[in-house]
Scaffold this motif. Structure first.
Motif, PDB file in Angstrom:
ATOM      1  N   THR A 114       0.844  -1.186   0.000  1.00 10.38           N
ATOM      2  CA  THR A 114       0.000   0.000   0.000  1.00 10.38           C
ATOM      3  C   THR A 114       0.884   1.241   0.000  1.00 10.38           C
ATOM      4  O   THR A 114       2.093   1.159   0.223  1.00 10.38           O
ATOM      5  CB  THR A 114      -0.931   0.011   1.212  1.00 10.38           C
ATOM      6  N   GLU A 115       0.267   2.386  -0.211  1.00 10.21           N
ATOM      7  CA  GLU A 115       1.015   3.631  -0.360  1.00 10.21           C
ATOM      8  C   GLU A 115       1.866   3.960   0.864  1.00 10.21           C
ATOM      9  O   GLU A 115       2.942   4.556   0.740  1.00 10.21           O
ATOM     10  CB  GLU A 115       0.053   4.783  -0.653  1.00 10.21           C
ATOM     11  N   ASP A 116       1.401   3.573   2.051  1.00  8.82           N
ATOM     12  CA  ASP A 116       2.144   3.936   3.259  1.00  8.82           C
ATOM     13  C   ASP A 116       3.380   3.077   3.489  1.00  8.82           C
ATOM     14  O   ASP A 116       4.086   3.241   4.487  1.00  8.82           O
ATOM     15  CB  ASP A 116       1.237   3.917   4.490  1.00  8.82           C
ATOM     16  N   ALA A 117       3.679   2.160   2.541  1.00  8.36           N
ATOM     17  CA  ALA A 117       4.932   1.408   2.653  1.00  8.36           C
ATOM     18  C   ALA A 117       6.138   2.320   2.508  1.00  8.36           C
ATOM     19  O   ALA A 117       7.239   1.980   2.940  1.00  8.36           O
ATOM     20  CB  ALA A 117       4.974   0.302   1.590  1.00  8.36           C
ATOM     21  N   VAL A 118       5.945   3.479   1.886  1.00 13.20           N
ATOM     22  CA  VAL A 118       7.000   4.494   1.796  1.00 13.20           C
ATOM     23  C   VAL A 118       6.584   5.688   2.641  1.00 13.20           C
ATOM     24  O   VAL A 118       5.564   6.322   2.375  1.00 13.20           O
ATOM     25  CB  VAL A 118       7.225   4.944   0.341  1.00 13.20           C
ATOM     26  N   PHE A 159       0.711  24.015  -3.303  1.00  4.82           N
ATOM     27  CA  PHE A 159      -0.469  23.534  -4.018  1.00  4.82           C
ATOM     28  C   PHE A 159      -0.823  22.143  -3.499  1.00  4.82           C
ATOM     29  O   PHE A 159       0.000  21.445  -2.895  1.00  4.82           O
ATOM     30  CB  PHE A 159      -0.218  23.478  -5.531  1.00  4.82           C
ATOM     31  N   ALA A 160      -2.072  21.744  -3.742  1.00  7.60           N
ATOM     32  CA  ALA A 160      -2.471  20.369  -3.443  1.00  7.60           C
ATOM     33  C   ALA A 160      -1.698  19.444  -4.375  1.00  7.60           C
ATOM     34  O   ALA A 160      -1.519  19.750  -5.553  1.00  7.60           O
ATOM     35  CB  ALA A 160      -3.972  20.206  -3.638  1.00  7.60           C
ATOM     36  N   TRP A 161      -1.286  18.312  -3.882  1.00  4.96           N
ATOM     37  CA  TRP A 161      -0.360  17.464  -4.621  1.00  4.96           C
ATOM     38  C   TRP A 161      -0.724  15.992  -4.500  1.00  4.96           C
ATOM     39  O   TRP A 161      -1.178  15.540  -3.453  1.00  4.96           O
ATOM     40  CB  TRP A 161       1.043  17.692  -4.081  1.00  4.96           C
ATOM     41  N   THR A 162      -0.547  15.272  -5.600  1.00  9.48           N
ATOM     42  CA  THR A 162      -0.659  13.814  -5.566  1.00  9.48           C
ATOM     43  C   THR A 162       0.388  13.210  -6.473  1.00  9.48           C
ATOM     44  O   THR A 162       0.811  13.825  -7.461  1.00  9.48           O
ATOM     45  CB  THR A 162      -2.056  13.323  -5.995  1.00  9.48           C
ATOM     46  N   SER A 163       0.825  12.004  -6.152  1.00  8.28           N
ATOM     47  CA  SER A 163       1.690  11.233  -7.046  1.00  8.28           C
ATOM     48  C   SER A 163       0.939   9.972  -7.440  1.00  8.28           C
ATOM     49  O   SER A 163       0.340   9.307  -6.601  1.00  8.28           O
ATOM     50  CB  SER A 163       3.013  10.862  -6.376  1.00  8.28           C
ATOM     51  N   VAL A 164       0.962   9.662  -8.726  1.00  5.00           N
ATOM     52  CA  VAL A 164       0.338   8.449  -9.237  1.00  5.00           C
ATOM     53  C   VAL A 164       1.449   7.436  -9.473  1.00  5.00           C
ATOM     54  O   VAL A 164       2.278   7.604 -10.373  1.00  5.00           O
ATOM     55  CB  VAL A 164      -0.442   8.721 -10.537  1.00  5.00           C
ATOM     56  N   ARG A 165       1.474   6.400  -8.646  1.00  2.49           N
ATOM     57  CA  ARG A 165       2.518   5.382  -8.741  1.00  2.49           C
ATOM     58  C   ARG A 165       2.076   4.328  -9.747  1.00  2.49           C
ATOM     59  O   ARG A 165       1.256   3.466  -9.455  1.00  2.49           O
ATOM     60  CB  ARG A 165       2.797   4.790  -7.361  1.00  2.49           C
ATOM     61  N   VAL A 166       2.634   4.434 -10.927  1.00  4.42           N
ATOM     62  CA  VAL A 166       2.185   3.653 -12.076  1.00  4.42           C
ATOM     63  C   VAL A 166       2.849   2.279 -12.091  1.00  4.42           C
ATOM     64  O   VAL A 166       4.067   2.161 -11.968  1.00  4.42           O
ATOM     65  CB  VAL A 166       2.502   4.399 -13.393  1.00  4.42           C
ATOM     66  N   GLY A 224      -1.874  13.227  -1.844  1.00  2.36           N
ATOM     67  CA  GLY A 224      -1.003  12.137  -1.428  1.00  2.36           C
ATOM     68  C   GLY A 224      -0.855  11.080  -2.504  1.00  2.36           C
ATOM     69  O   GLY A 224      -1.519  11.115  -3.539  1.00  2.36           O
ATOM     70  N   PRO A 225       0.038  10.110  -2.276  1.00  9.84           N
ATOM     71  CA  PRO A 225       0.311   9.099  -3.290  1.00  9.84           C
ATOM     72  C   PRO A 225      -0.853   8.135  -3.480  1.00  9.84           C
ATOM     73  O   PRO A 225      -1.619   7.870  -2.551  1.00  9.84           O
ATOM     74  CB  PRO A 225       1.550   8.375  -2.754  1.00  9.84           C
ATOM     75  N   VAL A 226      -0.955   7.583  -4.707  1.00 10.78           N
ATOM     76  CA  VAL A 226      -1.978   6.586  -5.005  1.00 10.78           C
ATOM     77  C   VAL A 226      -1.396   5.576  -5.993  1.00 10.78           C
ATOM     78  O   VAL A 226      -0.724   5.940  -6.954  1.00 10.78           O
ATOM     79  CB  VAL A 226      -3.253   7.251  -5.567  1.00 10.78           C
ATOM     80  N   ASN A 227      -1.625   4.300  -5.718  1.00  8.66           N
ATOM     81  CA  ASN A 227      -1.171   3.238  -6.609  1.00  8.66           C
ATOM     82  C   ASN A 227      -2.129   3.097  -7.785  1.00  8.66           C
ATOM     83  O   ASN A 227      -3.347   3.193  -7.620  1.00  8.66           O
ATOM     84  CB  ASN A 227      -1.101   1.904  -5.870  1.00  8.66           C
ATOM     85  N   ALA A 228      -1.574   2.834  -8.962  1.00 11.14           N
ATOM     86  CA  ALA A 228      -2.390   2.689 -10.172  1.00 11.14           C
ATOM     87  C   ALA A 228      -2.013   1.407 -10.889  1.00 11.14           C
ATOM     88  O   ALA A 228      -0.965   1.334 -11.542  1.00 11.14           O
ATOM     89  CB  ALA A 228      -2.196   3.895 -11.091  1.00 11.14           C
ATOM     90  N   ASN A 229      -2.846   0.393 -10.751  1.00  8.85           N
ATOM     91  CA  ASN A 229      -2.588  -0.892 -11.396  1.00  8.85           C
ATOM     92  C   ASN A 229      -3.876  -1.671 -11.576  1.00  8.85           C
ATOM     93  O   ASN A 229      -4.829  -1.511 -10.819  1.00  8.85           O
ATOM     94  CB  ASN A 229      -1.603  -1.726 -10.569  1.00  8.85           C
ATOM     95  N   SER A 230      -3.898  -2.495 -12.599  1.00  6.65           N
ATOM     96  CA  SER A 230      -5.033  -3.384 -12.818  1.00  6.65           C
ATOM     97  C   SER A 230      -5.041  -4.488 -11.766  1.00  6.65           C
ATOM     98  O   SER A 230      -4.009  -4.803 -11.155  1.00  6.65           O
ATOM     99  CB  SER A 230      -4.948  -4.022 -14.205  1.00  6.65           C
ATOM    100  N   HIS A 231      -6.187  -5.090 -11.585  1.00  2.00           N
ATOM    101  CA  HIS A 231      -6.273  -6.289 -10.751  1.00  2.00           C
ATOM    102  C   HIS A 231      -5.628  -7.450 -11.505  1.00  2.00           C
ATOM    103  O   HIS A 231      -5.565  -7.455 -12.728  1.00  2.00           O
ATOM    104  CB  HIS A 231      -7.732  -6.616 -10.449  1.00  2.00           C
ATOM    105  N   MET A 273       1.523  -4.018  -6.202  1.00  2.00           N
ATOM    106  CA  MET A 273       0.899  -2.879  -5.534  1.00  2.00           C
ATOM    107  C   MET A 273      -0.564  -3.188  -5.235  1.00  2.00           C
ATOM    108  O   MET A 273      -1.238  -3.905  -5.978  1.00  2.00           O
ATOM    109  CB  MET A 273       0.986  -1.616  -6.400  1.00  2.00           C
ATOM    110  N   ASP A 274      -1.050  -2.608  -4.169  1.00  2.00           N
ATOM    111  CA  ASP A 274      -2.450  -2.697  -3.768  1.00  2.00           C
ATOM    112  C   ASP A 274      -3.149  -1.425  -4.253  1.00  2.00           C
ATOM    113  O   ASP A 274      -2.764  -0.320  -3.880  1.00  2.00           O
ATOM    114  CB  ASP A 274      -2.524  -2.803  -2.243  1.00  2.00           C
TER     115      ASP A 274
END
Length: 308
Positions: A114-118, A159-166, A224-231, A273-274
């Motif tokens: 999950t994202e909080d692993a980092v 600014f508001a920020w997010t990272s998309v972990r592809v 905040g960060p978000v994981n992006a992956n297919s099931h 990734m979850d």
């Protein structure tokens, strides 16, 4: 919305731009102009030319401009992130950084991470490393992205920020990485596939799906960060089985490698990734089983076209 995309001339970047434009947003693309533009001059895309590493050039080309959202496709180092924080302070309310599964380079878990692993607050940022040297940057790709995320996440963000972990991206006749094509070529020629002695599965995402997710993330309001992956994680064997089905050539042969180079998409550690956070935020990812055959067909088609 007024949306600025930094980079985006190729692969899922150009699909992202088309997606945003076709959804009715006003899209501006900023890049160095060193490669042909992904869209013709009448495609409804405004273009700005500047080297994103040149802070004064960025300030100049962006003078008097502001955007609702910036999507940064090509932020690879903490130095670039520091410049972006300064340049876009007051010029945007939201910043979306395209990041990577490689930020989990130090985590090895039997279950998807999950994202909080980092913990970005504990990531040491060193802008004095030779980030401008291509060989160093390529060799430290995951670490560069990790430190860049930490810069954006630091206190006092303008600014508001997010990272998309592809996740690892598959599909598209224009896949410039050549990673899936490596398998198509070797299997078609009956050559063995080099893999680690213990080969772990990984998470993937289809090229069209990640473009759609980035467009969705640009217009959302989470941070905040978000994981992006297919099931549906895939193994090297899964990829090779589908390629073998489409190109023929008999049984796929694997060669275990204890020391030395292995094929892309074969991993000596867990790489999953979850995507639960993205789904809780309202985005429904598909399953690899829904698109793997299509992704392989696109790569096989591109190779066949090249051979003609």
């Amino acid at each position: 919305m007024d949306i600025l995309v930094i980079g985006g001339n190729r692969y899922f970047g150009k699909r992202l731009i088309a997606n945003l434009r076709d959804s009715g947003h006003r899209v501006t693309v900023l890049n160095r102009g060193s490669s042909p533009a992904a869209f013709p001059g009448d495609a409804g895309i405004e273009r700005l030319t500047a080297d994103r590493d040149d802070e004064s050039a960025l300030e100049s080309v962006l003078a008097g401009r502001s955007f609702d959202v910036v999507v940064d496709q090509v932020c690879y180092t903490p130095r670039q992130a520091v410049v972006a924080r300064r340049v876009f302070a007051g010029r945007t309310r939201r910043y979306v950084m395209t990041s990577t599964v490689e930020v989990y380079g130090y985590e090895d878990s039997a279950t998807p991470v999950t994202e909080d692993a980092v913990d970005l607050a504990s990531v040491a940022v060193d802008t004095e490393l030779p980030w401008d040297e291509p060989e160093f940057r390529d060799a430290h790709y995951g670490e560069g992205k990790r430190q860049a995320e930490a810069v954006f996440a630091a206190d006092g963000s303008p600014f508001a920020w997010t990272s998309v972990r592809v996740a690892h991206v598959l599909g598209g006749a224009d896949d410039f990485t050549g990673r899936l094509d490596h398998y198509v070529r070797r299997i078609g020629a009956g050559e063995p596939i080099a893999v680690p002695a213990v080969n772990h599965p990984a998470t993937y995402v289809y090229v069209e799906e990640i473009a759609a997710f980035l467009a969705w993330a640009a217009t959302a309001d989470f941070t905040g960060p978000v994981n992006a992956n297919s099931h549906g994680p895939l193994t090297t064997a899964d990829l090779c089985a589908e390629i073998g089905r489409q190109v023929g050539g008999g049984r796929v042969a694997f060669r275990e490698v204890e020391v030395g180079e292995v094929s892309p998409f074969s991993f000596a550690r867990s790489y999953g990734m979850d995507n639960g956070r993205a789904e809780r935020l309202g985005y429904a990812f598909g399953h690899t089983g829904e698109w793997l055959a299509r992704a392989v067909a696109e790569t096989v088609g591109a190779r066949n076209a090249e051979a003609r």
